[in-house]
Scaffold this active site. Structure first.
Site, PDB file in Angstrom:
ATOM      1  N   ASP A   9       0.848  -1.189   0.000  1.00 49.99           N
ATOM      2  CA  ASP A   9       0.000   0.000   0.000  1.00 49.99           C
ATOM      3  C   ASP A   9       0.886   1.243   0.000  1.00 49.99           C
ATOM      4  OD1 ASP A   9      -2.351   1.684   0.528  1.00 49.99           O
ATOM      5  OD2 ASP A   9      -1.570   1.797   2.572  1.00 49.99           O
ATOM      6  N   ASP A  11      -0.379   5.112   0.936  1.00 50.05           N
ATOM      7  CA  ASP A  11      -0.706   6.026   2.032  1.00 50.05           C
ATOM      8  C   ASP A  11      -0.828   5.271   3.350  1.00 50.05           C
ATOM      9  OD1 ASP A  11      -0.878   8.239   0.298  1.00 50.05           O
ATOM     10  OD2 ASP A  11      -2.918   7.682  -0.255  1.00 50.05           O
ATOM     11  N   LYS A 151      -8.764  -4.687  -3.139  1.00 52.66           N
ATOM     12  CA  LYS A 151      -7.366  -5.037  -3.382  1.00 52.66           C
ATOM     13  C   LYS A 151      -7.152  -6.545  -3.306  1.00 52.66           C
ATOM     14  CE  LYS A 151      -5.431  -0.639  -1.698  1.00 52.66           C
ATOM     15  NZ  LYS A 151      -4.477  -0.006  -0.764  1.00 52.66           N
ATOM     16  N   ASP A 174      -2.159  -0.905   5.922  1.00 52.45           N
ATOM     17  CA  ASP A 174      -2.477  -0.259   7.193  1.00 52.45           C
ATOM     18  C   ASP A 174      -3.959   0.006   7.429  1.00 52.45           C
ATOM     19  OD1 ASP A 174      -2.417   1.947   5.155  1.00 52.45           O
ATOM     20  OD2 ASP A 174      -2.934   3.123   6.920  1.00 52.45           O
ATOM     21  N   ASP A 178      -7.197  -2.206   2.915  1.00 53.89           N
ATOM     22  CA  ASP A 178      -6.109  -3.159   2.678  1.00 53.89           C
ATOM     23  C   ASP A 178      -6.444  -4.550   3.196  1.00 53.89           C
ATOM     24  OD1 ASP A 178      -4.422  -1.162   1.595  1.00 53.89           O
ATOM     25  OD2 ASP A 178      -3.793  -0.554   3.604  1.00 53.89           O
TER      26      ASP A 178
END
Length: 228
Positions: A9, A11, A151, A174, A178
């Protein structure tokens, strides 16, 4: 034999923290170590494809999962894992008055992003969106996209495309968006990840965001992650 692919990931994972866009130097160096070890790195982000490809270029990464899994760019080709016209949904979301559109929406195809203007923005957007769409938050923005796209689904598609078992793919993230890829691959959550991300992961490192990603790469390169 260790991890063959690393999906990461952007951000909150490669950044200094979950409330900044500044990249972590430790994370960038760890990313380079993974690449140098022969691991194929894939950037997986909620951001639009054009933005994601630009960032990936500066990271030395070729492959990208964008728009929370709606688009996959691999080996120079872009594949759409979603379909449909989002204009009606966009109008319904903006009519709530609870959000403002992301500047990226002009170049996003399926996953639309919004900046919350009120505390209960997510709930109000969910109430406005008809069945068949998912509403969630990355911690940076509220996202609306066709149901079934995330994802995790993109990672499964990627594994089939590459002919690699998902057990040999590590994923680091995070946030709630995700969780799907953390559950699908050999997931590692950074220390300041959301509870949903931590529950989905196989391992949780202590360090936050970029420092946590460094720990995740240490774990991967030491042979402590990935299994068929």
């Amino acid at each position: 034999m260790g991890c063959k692919v690393l999906v990461v990931d952007l951000d909150g994972t490669l950044t200094l923290s979950r409330n900044t866009y500044e990249l972590s130097v430790e994370a960038l160096l760890a990313l380079r170590r993974a690449r140098d070890a022969g691991i194929r790195v894939v950037l997986a982000t909620a951001n639009g494809l054009d933005f994601a490809l630009t960032v990936a270029r500066y990271l030395g990464v070729r492959d990208v999962i964008a728009e929370n899994g709606c688009l996959v760019h691999i080996d120079g080709e872009t594949h759409e894992l979603c379909s449909g016209d989002m204009s009606e949904v966009d109008r319904a979301v903006l009519a709530t008055g609870a959000v403002a559109p992301s500047h990226q929406n002009k170049c996003r195809r399926f996953d639309l992003a919004y900046v919350p203007l009120v505390e209960n923005a997510v709930e109000r957007v969910k109430a406005a969106v008809r069945p068949g769409y998912v509403v969630d938050s990355s911690g940076y923005a509220i996202h609306v996209r066709p149901a079934g796209a995330d994802k995790g689904a993109a990672v499964r598609w990627l594994c089939e495309r590459l002919g690699v078992s998902c057990g040999w793919v590590a994923a680091v993230g995070d946030s709630d968006v995700d969780a799907g890829m953390l559950a699908t691959a050999w997931g590692i959550a950074v220390g300041n990840a959301t509870e949903a991300a931590k529950r989905a992961a196989r391992a949780v490192v202590r360090g936050p965001s970029g420092l946590g990603f460094k720990e995740a790469v240490d774990l991967i390169l030491s042979g402590g992650a990935c299994a068929p």
